[in-house]
Design an enzyme around this catalytic site. Structure first.
Site, PDB file in Angstrom:
ATOM      1  N   TYR A 217      17.042  30.177   8.371  1.00 19.36           N
ATOM      2  CA  TYR A 217      15.943  30.855   9.058  1.00 19.36           C
ATOM      3  C   TYR A 217      16.131  30.846  10.573  1.00 19.36           C
ATOM      4  O   TYR A 217      16.565  29.855  11.159  1.00 19.36           O
ATOM      5  CB  TYR A 217      14.619  30.164   8.730  1.00 19.36           C
ATOM      6  CG  TYR A 217      14.098  30.450   7.347  1.00 19.36           C
ATOM      7  CD1 TYR A 217      13.784  31.751   6.948  1.00 19.36           C
ATOM      8  CD2 TYR A 217      13.903  29.418   6.434  1.00 19.36           C
ATOM      9  CE1 TYR A 217      13.295  32.006   5.678  1.00 19.36           C
ATOM     10  CE2 TYR A 217      13.407  29.664   5.164  1.00 19.36           C
ATOM     11  CZ  TYR A 217      13.105  30.960   4.786  1.00 19.36           C
ATOM     12  OH  TYR A 217      12.627  31.208   3.534  1.00 19.36           O
TER      13      TYR A 217
ATOM     14  N   LYS B 241       0.840  -1.197   0.000  1.00 27.47           N
ATOM     15  CA  LYS B 241       0.000   0.000   0.000  1.00 27.47           C
ATOM     16  C   LYS B 241       0.875   1.248   0.000  1.00 27.47           C
ATOM     17  O   LYS B 241       2.098   1.178   0.129  1.00 27.47           O
ATOM     18  CB  LYS B 241      -0.928  -0.004   1.220  1.00 27.47           C
ATOM     19  CG  LYS B 241      -0.212   0.012   2.550  1.00 27.47           C
ATOM     20  CD  LYS B 241      -1.205  -0.077   3.712  1.00 27.47           C
ATOM     21  CE  LYS B 241      -0.467  -0.059   5.048  1.00 27.47           C
ATOM     22  NZ  LYS B 241      -1.398  -0.087   6.193  1.00 27.47           N
TER      23      LYS B 241
END
Length: 346
Positions: free
Chosen positions: A242, A33
């Protein structure tokens, strides 16, 4: 290259399946899956079919259709979400086997596809999918006359071998299924490793095929190489990235790599992980941003200017990264971006 390069070792996936298969005396299926846990469901399923897998498990019918195209008409493809509203044509046209989870799904399937293969999922305490004991008791005789292909349940805590829930669910599963002439399945990777009491007729490993816990002996499946976009010198006192979270304490060299959280590399990975140049490891400097990662390569030979650095390999696998991010290997693997170039070996 301008994007990351994900190398997937199909032979390692096949070897992991064979090794898990050798731990039991029953049939070993394969869970493919989520696009084969991000590895490519078609390629993975074909590899495992060649290795001997004859049953595959997917989450939804659309995934089942893709796997059917890959493996052809022989193997069973079970759909864990069952027979959802609107799935009838997909189930019929691709010979899928829905694992029916509710009274409504049982009625939908019997009415719309009365001759189509199906299985039944039972809830043994996880309270997520499956018929509860009272519902199963009411439907059991009628359902068994339709000859289900499989009865299954799913363990909530199999990655913790000593957890009380494992024995509780095993007992519940036996109470609901003992004496019935139908193949049974309870164990995914963790359950398979719990031992023979949990194996029943079919095991269905997932994460263990792809190199993740709790199968500690799994071969490494994924290598992730990231391109170096730029190398720069940073003076003491200057910050990188950042938030000014990293400040140079000495004259430093910073490599900027073209990847980030848009590629499934969570911002939470920023402290604690390494990037590799061969066997040599270098720490991240500052925060992972959307498309860029900055790495402190000050200790690297100053004449060396790498074009790529490696994030995932046999020295730093998916679980090591997941531990830093406070998550699990499943999540990290399935979030790997489609922006990466993918290639296959084995």
């Amino acid at each position: 290259m301008s994007t990351g390069h994900l190398t997937i070792d199909l032979s390692a996936i096949a070897d992991n399946w064979r090794a898990l298969d050798a731990k039991t005396n029953v049939e070993t299926a394969a869970v493919v899956k989520a696009n084969g846990y991000g590895m490519g469901a078609g390629r993975v399923a074909r590899t495992l079919a060649d290795a001997g897998a004859r049953r595959f498990f997917v989450a939804v019918a659309e995934e089942g259709a893709a796997v059917r195209e890959a493996v052809g008409p022989g193997p069973m493809i079970a759909v864990l979400s069952g027979h959802m509203d609107g799935d009838t044509d997909l189930i019929r046209d691709n010979s899928l086997t829905p694992m029916l989870n509710s009274v409504d799904q049982v009625l939908r399937h019997v009415e719309s596809l009365p001759r189509q293969s199906f299985g039944i999922q039972l809830d043994t305490g996880m309270n997520r999918l499956g018929l509860e004991p009272e519902e199963w008791a009411a439907l059991r005789d009628v359902a068994l006359k339709q000859k289900p292909a499989l009865l299954m349940s799913h363990l909530a805590c199999a990655d913790e071998p000593d957890h009380f829930m494992n024995q509780r669910q095993l007992t519940a599963f036996r109470e609901m299924t003992d004496g019935l002439d139908v193949p049974r399945s309870l164990a995914a990777t963790g359950g398979l490793l719990l031992g023979a009491d949990y194996h029943f007729d079919v095991t269905r490993p997932g994460i263990g095929l792809y190199g993740g816990r709790p199968y500690e002996d799994a071969k490494t499946v994924v290598r992730l190489d990231l391109p170096v976009a730029q190398i720069r010198d940073v003076a003491p006192g200057e910050s990188v990235g950042y938030g000014n979270t990293w400040t140079a304490q000495r004259p430093s060299r910073i490599a900027t790599l073209a990847a980030g959280y848009a590629d499934g590399l969570f911002r939470a990975l920023s402290p604690g992980i390494k990037l590799f140049d061969g066997a040599d490891a270098y720490p991240i400097a500052g925060r992972i941003s959307m498309d860029l990662i900055t790495v402190d390569i000050t200790e690297m030979d100053p004449d060396r200017k790498p074009e790529i650095m490696t994030l995932m390999n046999n020295l730093q696998g998916v679980d090591a990264l997941a531990d830093v991010a406070g998550t699990i290997g499943y999540e990290l693997l399935t979030q790997l971006s489609q922006r990466y170039k993918r290639s296959y070996i084995g």
